[in-house]
Design a protein around this motif. Structure first.
Motif, PDB file in Angstrom:
ATOM      1  N   ARG A 205       5.229  59.682  34.021  1.00  0.00           N
ATOM      2  CA  ARG A 205       7.290  60.432  32.995  1.00  0.00           C
ATOM      3  C   ARG A 205       7.551  61.123  34.363  1.00  0.00           C
ATOM      4  O   ARG A 205       8.768  61.103  34.162  1.00  0.00           O
ATOM      5  CB  ARG A 205       6.833  60.851  31.551  1.00  0.00           C
ATOM      6  N   ILE A 206       6.681  62.129  33.773  1.00  0.00           N
ATOM      7  CA  ILE A 206       7.510  63.656  35.232  1.00  0.00           C
ATOM      8  C   ILE A 206       8.482  62.584  36.840  1.00  0.00           C
ATOM      9  O   ILE A 206       9.099  62.605  36.987  1.00  0.00           O
ATOM     10  CB  ILE A 206       6.306  64.579  35.481  1.00  0.00           C
ATOM     11  N   VAL A 207       7.179  62.125  36.996  1.00  0.00           N
ATOM     12  CA  VAL A 207       7.391  61.405  38.236  1.00  0.00           C
ATOM     13  C   VAL A 207       8.695  60.702  38.691  1.00  0.00           C
ATOM     14  O   VAL A 207       9.426  60.492  38.974  1.00  0.00           O
ATOM     15  CB  VAL A 207       6.446  60.557  39.121  1.00  0.00           C
ATOM     16  N   THR A 208       9.119  59.288  37.676  1.00  0.00           N
ATOM     17  CA  THR A 208      10.405  58.723  36.965  1.00  0.00           C
ATOM     18  C   THR A 208      10.776  59.886  36.892  1.00  0.00           C
ATOM     19  O   THR A 208      12.198  59.878  37.198  1.00  0.00           O
ATOM     20  CB  THR A 208       9.703  57.841  35.571  1.00  0.00           C
ATOM     21  N   ALA A 209      11.578  60.834  36.311  1.00  0.00           N
ATOM     22  CA  ALA A 209      12.578  61.941  36.045  1.00  0.00           C
ATOM     23  C   ALA A 209      12.742  62.349  37.147  1.00  0.00           C
ATOM     24  O   ALA A 209      14.024  62.390  37.614  1.00  0.00           O
ATOM     25  CB  ALA A 209      11.510  62.635  35.087  1.00  0.00           C
ATOM     26  N   ILE A 210      12.246  62.466  38.064  1.00  0.00           N
ATOM     27  CA  ILE A 210      11.856  63.026  39.113  1.00  0.00           C
ATOM     28  C   ILE A 210      13.052  62.316  40.078  1.00  0.00           C
ATOM     29  O   ILE A 210      14.211  62.770  41.065  1.00  0.00           O
ATOM     30  CB  ILE A 210      11.227  63.760  40.176  1.00  0.00           C
ATOM     31  N   GLU A 211      12.405  60.933  40.033  1.00  0.00           N
ATOM     32  CA  GLU A 211      12.898  59.661  41.148  1.00  0.00           C
ATOM     33  C   GLU A 211      14.710  59.772  40.500  1.00  0.00           C
ATOM     34  O   GLU A 211      15.481  59.328  41.350  1.00  0.00           O
ATOM     35  CB  GLU A 211      12.269  58.685  41.086  1.00  0.00           C
ATOM     36  N   GLN A 212      14.214  59.632  39.121  1.00  0.00           N
ATOM     37  CA  GLN A 212      15.591  59.767  38.255  1.00  0.00           C
ATOM     38  C   GLN A 212      17.005  60.669  38.749  1.00  0.00           C
ATOM     39  O   GLN A 212      17.962  60.359  39.327  1.00  0.00           O
ATOM     40  CB  GLN A 212      15.882  59.032  36.881  1.00  0.00           C
ATOM     41  N   ALA A 213      16.297  61.666  38.760  1.00  0.00           N
ATOM     42  CA  ALA A 213      17.570  63.130  39.095  1.00  0.00           C
ATOM     43  C   ALA A 213      17.466  63.052  40.907  1.00  0.00           C
ATOM     44  O   ALA A 213      18.864  63.478  40.845  1.00  0.00           O
ATOM     45  CB  ALA A 213      16.470  64.020  38.734  1.00  0.00           C
TER      46      ALA A 213
ATOM     47  N   ALA B 291       8.186  70.642  35.710  1.00  0.00           N
ATOM     48  CA  ALA B 291       8.336  70.512  34.641  1.00  0.00           C
ATOM     49  C   ALA B 291       8.491  70.724  33.385  1.00  0.00           C
ATOM     50  O   ALA B 291       7.944  71.708  32.934  1.00  0.00           O
ATOM     51  CB  ALA B 291       7.792  69.350  34.979  1.00  0.00           C
ATOM     52  N   ARG B 292      10.226  70.570  32.577  1.00  0.00           N
ATOM     53  CA  ARG B 292       9.660  71.258  31.297  1.00  0.00           C
ATOM     54  C   ARG B 292       9.571  69.533  29.866  1.00  0.00           C
ATOM     55  O   ARG B 292      10.274  68.679  30.077  1.00  0.00           O
ATOM     56  CB  ARG B 292      10.910  71.420  30.934  1.00  0.00           C
TER      57      ARG B 292
ATOM     58  N   ALA C 132       7.716  64.323  23.437  1.00  0.00           N
ATOM     59  CA  ALA C 132       9.125  63.838  23.075  1.00  0.00           C
ATOM     60  C   ALA C 132      10.063  63.757  24.323  1.00  0.00           C
ATOM     61  O   ALA C 132      10.959  62.650  24.743  1.00  0.00           O
ATOM     62  CB  ALA C 132       9.972  64.251  21.817  1.00  0.00           C
ATOM     63  N   ASP C 133      10.120  64.709  25.408  1.00  0.00           N
ATOM     64  CA  ASP C 133      10.739  64.429  25.771  1.00  0.00           C
ATOM     65  C   ASP C 133      11.101  65.444  27.517  1.00  0.00           C
ATOM     66  O   ASP C 133      10.019  65.591  27.538  1.00  0.00           O
ATOM     67  CB  ASP C 133      12.650  65.388  25.771  1.00  0.00           C
ATOM     68  N   VAL C 134      11.713  64.650  28.756  1.00  0.00           N
ATOM     69  CA  VAL C 134      10.925  65.626  30.203  1.00  0.00           C
ATOM     70  C   VAL C 134      12.057  65.951  30.641  1.00  0.00           C
ATOM     71  O   VAL C 134      12.749  64.779  31.429  1.00  0.00           O
ATOM     72  CB  VAL C 134       9.675  64.336  31.218  1.00  0.00           C
ATOM     73  N   GLN C 135      11.838  66.779  30.969  1.00  0.00           N
ATOM     74  CA  GLN C 135      13.475  67.377  32.334  1.00  0.00           C
ATOM     75  C   GLN C 135      12.313  67.513  33.885  1.00  0.00           C
ATOM     76  O   GLN C 135      11.430  68.207  33.397  1.00  0.00           O
ATOM     77  CB  GLN C 135      14.054  67.194  32.060  1.00  0.00           C
TER      78      GLN C 135
ATOM     79  N   ALA D 231       7.322  72.099  20.519  1.00  0.00           N
ATOM     80  CA  ALA D 231       6.974  73.343  21.120  1.00  0.00           C
ATOM     81  C   ALA D 231       7.496  72.347  22.843  1.00  0.00           C
ATOM     82  O   ALA D 231       7.784  71.888  22.886  1.00  0.00           O
ATOM     83  CB  ALA D 231       5.694  73.302  21.855  1.00  0.00           C
ATOM     84  N   VAL D 232       7.873  73.953  23.286  1.00  0.00           N
ATOM     85  CA  VAL D 232       8.198  73.460  24.773  1.00  0.00           C
ATOM     86  C   VAL D 232       7.173  73.958  25.427  1.00  0.00           C
ATOM     87  O   VAL D 232       6.705  75.141  25.262  1.00  0.00           O
ATOM     88  CB  VAL D 232       9.363  74.473  24.934  1.00  0.00           C
ATOM     89  N   ALA D 233       6.826  73.570  26.854  1.00  0.00           N
ATOM     90  CA  ALA D 233       6.487  73.770  27.789  1.00  0.00           C
ATOM     91  C   ALA D 233       6.791  73.555  29.906  1.00  0.00           C
ATOM     92  O   ALA D 233       7.717  72.427  30.028  1.00  0.00           O
ATOM     93  CB  ALA D 233       4.765  73.231  28.061  1.00  0.00           C
ATOM     94  N   ASN D 234       6.690  74.472  30.366  1.00  0.00           N
ATOM     95  CA  ASN D 234       7.156  74.985  31.696  1.00  0.00           C
ATOM     96  C   ASN D 234       6.796  75.073  32.479  1.00  0.00           C
ATOM     97  O   ASN D 234       5.455  75.823  32.364  1.00  0.00           O
ATOM     98  CB  ASN D 234       8.724  76.191  31.613  1.00  0.00           C
ATOM     99  N   ILE D 235       6.073  73.969  33.523  1.00  0.00           N
ATOM    100  CA  ILE D 235       5.067  73.581  33.789  1.00  0.00           C
ATOM    101  C   ILE D 235       5.890  73.482  35.637  1.00  0.00           C
ATOM    102  O   ILE D 235       6.295  73.004  35.805  1.00  0.00           O
ATOM    103  CB  ILE D 235       4.342  72.462  34.105  1.00  0.00           C
TER     104      ILE D 235
END
Length: 349
Positions: free
Chosen positions: A324-332, A210-211, A191-194, A218-222
């Motif tokens: 989605r994670i790569v995009t989130a990192i680029e946005q950050a 990534a979180r 549902a959400d990626v940080q 449920a939450v995963a920290n990877i």
């Protein structure tokens, strides 16, 4: 044959005619294993580097084909172990000729390529399996019977630098293993990626965290790194029934759960030793080389003996999460640069 069970040897006579595309660092293991699993039903392999092809053909006493087209003439199925950028072209050519396809992770470069291959496979009525070998890790296989609604998962995959795979971000090279595992364990969409990550030795991301929050809460920290001094592959799973700790590198694990005969109210009255209310279960599963098990599942799926281990749709889900994670990192990164630029402006600007 090393790593080949009696069941697998028995399947040789009816094994599909299969070949391998790409005989590099990982592809050579596909050649070795499929030769052992299929015997004379293993057609051979193709590799674009003549020197490498000659070496592998001699070492394993198998045929090296001069082209992909010639290999496809002689097989019912192929295992594709080429750089990710070539996955779509090779898999599409095989599917266009009605061949069953196993393709290593990550499935493709883009979701559009993944969707096109899924459509081709459906139209051709053939098997399309994606290579997420960690599902066959001994620790994961041992843990699955105890997994019951994970609420929090922590994953660490750290490795020294290796040029192989460094043409893509560490998210697509290493973390994608854990994205597939976590999605399988949780059983709900993301549902959400940080996320955050940085390049260190290559132009691509070399370390990332990534979180993920899933639709069921449920939450995963990877965390994944390919610039670490030592190797580490650990997975921790927290759920209402207990806590699972898996060492994927060693293939071992433990499950800690409350003893069935213990009354939690006793903890409110006085301190108690951990062993009095927590049971430690050593996780175990039959031994087996994960890649042997994975390719055996592919052969079995072609023969209709078992379901596809990792479907093309599941491979797409892991790819989508990684992108989605790569995009989130680029946005950050973009937000950080914008903030730095703003702080550097003259007052009143």
């Amino acid at each position: 044959m090393n790593g080949v069970t009696d069941h697998q040897q028995f399947a040789r006579a009816t094994a599909p005619r299969i070949g391998v595309v790409g005989a590099g660092g990982l592809g050579v293991h596909h050649v070795r294993i499929l030769r052992d699993l299929c015997g004379e039903r293993f057609a051979g392999f193709v590799d674009e580097h003549p020197g490498r092809a000659s070496q592998v053909a001699s070492q394993y006493q198998v045929a090296a084909y001069p082209s992909l087209d010639r290999l496809l003439d002689d097989v019912d199925a192929v295992s594709i172990v080429v750089p990710t950028t070539a996955h779509y072209a090779v898999a599409s050519a095989a599917l266009a000729r009605g061949k069953h396809v196993f393709v290593e992770k990550p499935f493709t470069v883009t979701l559009a390529e993944a969707d096109a291959l899924l459509a081709q496979a459906r139209a051709a009525g053939v098997i399309l399996q994606v290579g997420h070998v960690e599902r066959f890790n001994r620790a994961v296989r041992a843990a699955m019977p105890y997994v019951d609604g994970p609420r929090f998962i922590e994953s660490d995959r750290l490795a020294p630098f290796n040029p192989r795979g460094s043409d893509v971000a560490v998210v697509l090279d290493l973390m994608i293993h854990d994205l597939d595992l976590v999605h399988t364990l949780v059983g709900a969409p993301v549902a959400d990626v940080q996320a955050m990550g940085i390049p260190v030795l290559t132009p691509q991301l070399d370390i990332a965290n990534a979180r993920l929050t899933f639709a069921n809460g449920a939450v995963a920290n990877i965390t994944a790194s390919r610039v670490s001094r030592e190797r580490l592959r650990k997975l921790r799973i927290f759920q209402r029934s207990g806590y699972l700790s898996l060492d994927l590198a060693a293939g071992t694990g433990e499950f800690f759960r409350l003893r069935g005969d213990f009354d939690p109210m006793q903890l409110a009255r006085a301190p108690r030793a951990l062993e009095e209310f927590v049971e430690r279960v050593v996780l175990d599963a039959p031994d087996g080389e994960p890649l042997v098990l994975e390719l055996s599942q592919f052969l079995g799926a072609i023969l209709g003996r078992n379901p596809v281990a990792v479907t093309g749709e599941e491979g797409r889900e892991a790819l989508e999460a990684a992108l989605r994670i790569v995009t989130a990192i680029e946005q950050a990164h973009a937000a950080m640069k914008a903030d730095e630029a703003a702080k550097g402006r003259p007052s009143g600007a």
